[in-house]
Design a protein around this motif. Structure first.
Motif, PDB file in Angstrom:
ATOM      1  N   SER A 136       1.091  -1.154  -0.314  1.00 58.63           N
ATOM      2  CA  SER A 136      -0.057  -0.148  -0.420  1.00 58.63           C
ATOM      3  C   SER A 136       0.808   1.265   0.048  1.00 58.63           C
ATOM      4  CB  SER A 136      -1.020   0.050   1.149  1.00 58.63           C
ATOM      5  OG  SER A 136      -2.193  -1.201   1.285  1.00 58.63           O
ATOM      6  N   ASN A 137       1.525   1.281  -1.091  1.00 56.24           N
ATOM      7  CA  ASN A 137       2.445   2.403  -1.700  1.00 56.24           C
ATOM      8  C   ASN A 137       3.730   2.488  -0.318  1.00 56.24           C
ATOM      9  OD1 ASN A 137       0.392   3.498  -2.952  1.00 56.24           O
ATOM     10  ND2 ASN A 137      -0.524   4.416  -1.300  1.00 56.24           N
ATOM     11  N   ALA A 138       3.973   2.207   0.628  1.00 56.32           N
ATOM     12  CA  ALA A 138       5.100   2.127   2.082  1.00 56.32           C
ATOM     13  C   ALA A 138       6.443   1.636   1.212  1.00 56.32           C
ATOM     14  CB  ALA A 138       5.229   0.905   2.947  1.00 56.32           C
ATOM     15  N   ALA A 139       6.229   0.026  -0.134  1.00 58.09           N
ATOM     16  CA  ALA A 139       7.140  -0.289  -0.306  1.00 58.09           C
ATOM     17  C   ALA A 139       8.294   1.069  -1.539  1.00 58.09           C
ATOM     18  CB  ALA A 139       6.909  -1.920  -0.967  1.00 58.09           C
ATOM     19  N   ILE A 140       9.413  -0.133  -1.670  1.00 56.62           N
ATOM     20  CA  ILE A 140      10.223   0.856  -2.928  1.00 56.62           C
ATOM     21  C   ILE A 140      10.698  -0.178  -4.024  1.00 56.62           C
ATOM     22  CG2 ILE A 140      11.102   2.303  -1.203  1.00 56.62           C
ATOM     23  CD1 ILE A 140      13.861   0.888  -1.049  1.00 56.62           C
ATOM     24  N   VAL A 141      10.944  -0.288  -5.493  1.00 49.80           N
ATOM     25  CA  VAL A 141      11.169  -0.456  -6.272  1.00 49.80           C
ATOM     26  C   VAL A 141      12.539  -0.969  -5.713  1.00 49.80           C
ATOM     27  CG1 VAL A 141      12.313  -0.455  -8.405  1.00 49.80           C
ATOM     28  CG2 VAL A 141       9.815   0.598  -8.231  1.00 49.80           C
ATOM     29  N   GLY A 142      12.075  -2.594  -5.789  1.00 48.55           N
ATOM     30  CA  GLY A 142      13.603  -3.371  -5.671  1.00 48.55           C
ATOM     31  C   GLY A 142      13.455  -4.058  -4.530  1.00 48.55           C
ATOM     32  N   ASP A 143      12.107  -4.047  -4.056  1.00 48.76           N
ATOM     33  CA  ASP A 143      11.877  -4.770  -2.987  1.00 48.76           C
ATOM     34  C   ASP A 143      11.389  -6.922  -3.299  1.00 48.76           C
ATOM     35  OD1 ASP A 143      12.279  -2.663  -1.748  1.00 48.76           O
ATOM     36  OD2 ASP A 143      10.146  -2.494   0.194  1.00 48.76           O
ATOM     37  N   ALA A 144      11.675  -7.096  -2.416  1.00 48.85           N
ATOM     38  CA  ALA A 144      11.948  -8.838  -2.487  1.00 48.85           C
ATOM     39  C   ALA A 144      10.133  -8.839  -2.500  1.00 48.85           C
ATOM     40  CB  ALA A 144      12.167  -9.007  -1.949  1.00 48.85           C
ATOM     41  N   VAL A 145      10.051  -9.876  -3.282  1.00 54.01           N
ATOM     42  CA  VAL A 145       8.264  -9.849  -2.896  1.00 54.01           C
ATOM     43  C   VAL A 145       8.943 -11.733  -3.033  1.00 54.01           C
ATOM     44  CG1 VAL A 145       6.222 -11.271  -5.350  1.00 54.01           C
ATOM     45  CG2 VAL A 145       7.597  -8.257  -4.669  1.00 54.01           C
ATOM     46  N   LEU A 146       7.807 -12.697  -2.307  1.00 55.93           N
ATOM     47  CA  LEU A 146       7.665 -13.450  -0.938  1.00 55.93           C
ATOM     48  C   LEU A 146       6.920 -15.000  -1.618  1.00 55.93           C
ATOM     49  CD1 LEU A 146       8.566 -13.187   2.155  1.00 55.93           C
ATOM     50  CD2 LEU A 146      10.500 -12.744  -0.034  1.00 55.93           C
ATOM     51  N   ARG A 159      12.099 -15.582  -1.905  1.00 54.70           N
ATOM     52  CA  ARG A 159      11.962 -15.196  -2.919  1.00 54.70           C
ATOM     53  C   ARG A 159      11.817 -14.948  -4.157  1.00 54.70           C
ATOM     54  NH1 ARG A 159      15.277  -9.031  -2.963  1.00 54.70           N
ATOM     55  NH2 ARG A 159      15.430  -8.436  -4.809  1.00 54.70           N
ATOM     56  N   VAL A 160      11.270 -14.344  -5.663  1.00 52.39           N
ATOM     57  CA  VAL A 160      10.723 -15.297  -6.564  1.00 52.39           C
ATOM     58  C   VAL A 160      10.608 -13.996  -7.409  1.00 52.39           C
ATOM     59  CG1 VAL A 160       9.407 -16.744  -5.941  1.00 52.39           C
ATOM     60  CG2 VAL A 160       8.361 -14.880  -6.056  1.00 52.39           C
ATOM     61  N   ALA A 161      10.042 -12.546  -6.785  1.00 55.62           N
ATOM     62  CA  ALA A 161      10.233 -11.410  -7.569  1.00 55.62           C
ATOM     63  C   ALA A 161      11.337 -10.714  -6.968  1.00 55.62           C
ATOM     64  CB  ALA A 161       9.287 -11.424  -8.147  1.00 55.62           C
ATOM     65  N   THR A 162      10.904  -9.212  -7.934  1.00 55.76           N
ATOM     66  CA  THR A 162      11.771  -7.606  -7.435  1.00 55.76           C
ATOM     67  C   THR A 162      10.579  -6.863  -7.722  1.00 55.76           C
ATOM     68  OG1 THR A 162      14.197  -8.917  -7.039  1.00 55.76           O
ATOM     69  CG2 THR A 162      13.591  -6.036  -7.237  1.00 55.76           C
ATOM     70  N   LEU A 176      -7.756   4.525  -9.962  1.00 55.24           N
ATOM     71  CA  LEU A 176      -8.585   3.816 -11.127  1.00 55.24           C
ATOM     72  C   LEU A 176      -7.969   2.022 -10.920  1.00 55.24           C
ATOM     73  CD1 LEU A 176      -8.210   5.986 -14.682  1.00 55.24           C
ATOM     74  CD2 LEU A 176     -10.186   5.602 -13.019  1.00 55.24           C
ATOM     75  N   VAL A 177      -7.018   1.932 -10.589  1.00 56.69           N
ATOM     76  CA  VAL A 177      -5.762   1.365 -10.427  1.00 56.69           C
ATOM     77  C   VAL A 177      -5.358   0.705  -9.017  1.00 56.69           C
ATOM     78  CG1 VAL A 177      -5.818   0.632 -12.522  1.00 56.69           C
ATOM     79  CG2 VAL A 177      -4.150   1.064 -11.667  1.00 56.69           C
ATOM     80  N   ASP A 178      -5.165  -0.172  -7.887  1.00 53.71           N
ATOM     81  CA  ASP A 178      -4.572  -0.939  -6.824  1.00 53.71           C
ATOM     82  C   ASP A 178      -3.165  -2.041  -7.954  1.00 53.71           C
ATOM     83  OD1 ASP A 178      -3.342  -2.520  -4.524  1.00 53.71           O
ATOM     84  OD2 ASP A 178      -5.254  -2.587  -3.448  1.00 53.71           O
ATOM     85  N   ALA A 179      -2.907  -1.877  -7.670  1.00 56.22           N
ATOM     86  CA  ALA A 179      -1.889  -2.732  -9.093  1.00 56.22           C
ATOM     87  C   ALA A 179      -0.434  -2.476  -8.761  1.00 56.22           C
ATOM     88  CB  ALA A 179      -2.130  -2.266 -10.488  1.00 56.22           C
ATOM     89  N   ALA A 180       0.085  -3.058  -8.811  1.00 58.04           N
ATOM     90  CA  ALA A 180       1.258  -3.434  -9.078  1.00 58.04           C
ATOM     91  C   ALA A 180       2.273  -4.570 -10.103  1.00 58.04           C
ATOM     92  CB  ALA A 180       2.039  -4.077  -7.365  1.00 58.04           C
ATOM     93  N   VAL A 181       3.550  -4.657  -9.888  1.00 60.83           N
ATOM     94  CA  VAL A 181       4.247  -5.378 -10.954  1.00 60.83           C
ATOM     95  C   VAL A 181       4.804  -5.830 -10.226  1.00 60.83           C
ATOM     96  CG1 VAL A 181       3.256  -4.965 -13.748  1.00 60.83           C
ATOM     97  CG2 VAL A 181       5.229  -3.924 -12.222  1.00 60.83           C
ATOM     98  N   ALA A 182       6.107  -7.290 -10.544  1.00 58.99           N
ATOM     99  CA  ALA A 182       7.275  -7.637  -9.638  1.00 58.99           C
ATOM    100  C   ALA A 182       7.474  -8.201 -10.751  1.00 58.99           C
ATOM    101  CB  ALA A 182       6.870  -7.565  -8.433  1.00 58.99           C
ATOM    102  N   THR A 183       9.013  -8.388 -11.317  1.00 58.10           N
ATOM    103  CA  THR A 183       9.682  -9.299 -12.512  1.00 58.10           C
ATOM    104  C   THR A 183      10.849 -10.406 -11.482  1.00 58.10           C
ATOM    105  OG1 THR A 183      10.703  -6.606 -13.037  1.00 58.10           O
ATOM    106  CG2 THR A 183      11.696  -9.003 -13.929  1.00 58.10           C
TER     107      THR A 183
END
Length: 318
Positions: A136-146, A159-162, A176-183
């Protein structure tokens, strides 16, 4: 009613709502009994009615006097508070390769759902909500996704994505959206086509052509594979109670479950597809626990075409 006439009536209602409704978009009000009114279009066999959704029955008093003829064109329902579906089977454990429907989250979030896969400038990425992948906006690009999310036992070793990008949610204006992507991280495999019934369609409709009782499906971390029907589109003024603030959303899609609820906490981030052609059409992000034909609540979702355009991503069916 002709759809254009229904849109005009919807606009009249939104213009004449009292200022108290606007307070629902302010932060710090999540536990207060504030009123809100969401207004959209509900398809009928020969056109559309205006769908009005209320948090409480007492909020009917907020509706302007439109006259008897106009009032007859309203589909008014009380659905209770709407919350992001991100609180805590088989979809909740550690699974490789990755596939749609699995538990996934930022390291500071409980758990949500891996909705699907998209192509971005940085490569193949998982798609879910801001409140799932970006806290909810608290993360920064580059953080880990589990995978799985922390609520399901996920640790830094999972960890599987960034986190590659997200659309910030802003209080005090329509989102309009609540959305995010992680590479995907190097060495992490994915099977985007592993969806109940086979791979989804490769094309996301630019606009949602909604027939009466359009049947849709999703697979989510908590309730698994469920079906339902679209009951309203172009819904404006959906106030969602997040932990840190109340955010308002416009141009949303409302869905009811075919047998009981369509979604529950932890299903946030699920991609919703049409049953008749398996076209992916929406990104699930919130819902209520009451209201709807069965009384078990309704689900709200962002149009997927809007999500992809906002994140500069391309749907990848696999």
């Amino acid at each position: 009613m002709d759809p254009d006439a229904a849109r005009e009536l919807k606009a009249r209602i939104l213009e004449r709502l009292p200022s108290a409704v606007e307070a629902s978009a302010l932060p710090g009000e999540r536990d207060a009994p504030w009123p809100w009114v969401a207004v959209g279009l509900s398809p009928t066999g020969d056109g559309a009615r205006v769908a009005v959704r209320l948090q409480r029955d007492g909020d009917r008093a907020l509706l302007p006097d439109l006259g008897r003829a106009a009032a007859a064109q309203l589909d008014v329902r009380v659905i209770g508070p709407v919350r992001p579906l991100s609180s805590p089977g088989a979809l909740q454990r550690r699974v490789r390769p990755l596939r749609p429907g699995l538990s996934v989250a930022h390291g500071s979030v409980s758990a949500g759902t891996l909705g699907g896969f998209v192509r971005t400038a940085s490569g193949l990425a998982v798609l879910s909500n801001n409140h799932v992948l970006a806290a909810s906006n608290a993360a920064i690009v580059g953080d880990a996704v589990l995978q799985p999310g922390p609520a399901d036992g996920g640790t830094p070793a999972d960890r599987v994505a960034t986190l590659a990008g997200f659309e910030p949610m802003v209080a005090g204006r329509a989102n309009l959206v609540d959305a995010a992507v992680a590479t995907l991280d190097e060495g992490i495999d994915a099977d985007p086509g592993d969806v109940p019934g086979g791979p989804l369609g490769g094309t996301v409709p630019d606009g949602l052509d909604v027939d009466p009782d359009e049947v849709v499906e999703k697979i989510g971390r908590t309730t698994g594979h469920t079906s339902g029907r679209i009951t309203a589109v172009e819904v404006d003024g959906v106030a969602v109670q997040y932990d840190e603030a109340v955010y308002r959303f416009d141009d949303q899609i409302e869905i009811e479950g075919a047998a009981g609820g369509f979604s529950a906490g932890g299903d946030s981030g699920s991609v919703i597809w049409r049953s008749r052609d398996r076209a992916p059409v929406a990104l699930l992000f919130a819902g209520s626990e009451t209201g709807g034909a069965s009384g078990t609540g309704v689900t709200f979702a962002n149009p997927l075409a809007t999500v992809l355009a906002t994140l500069d991503a391309e749907w990848f069916a696999g």
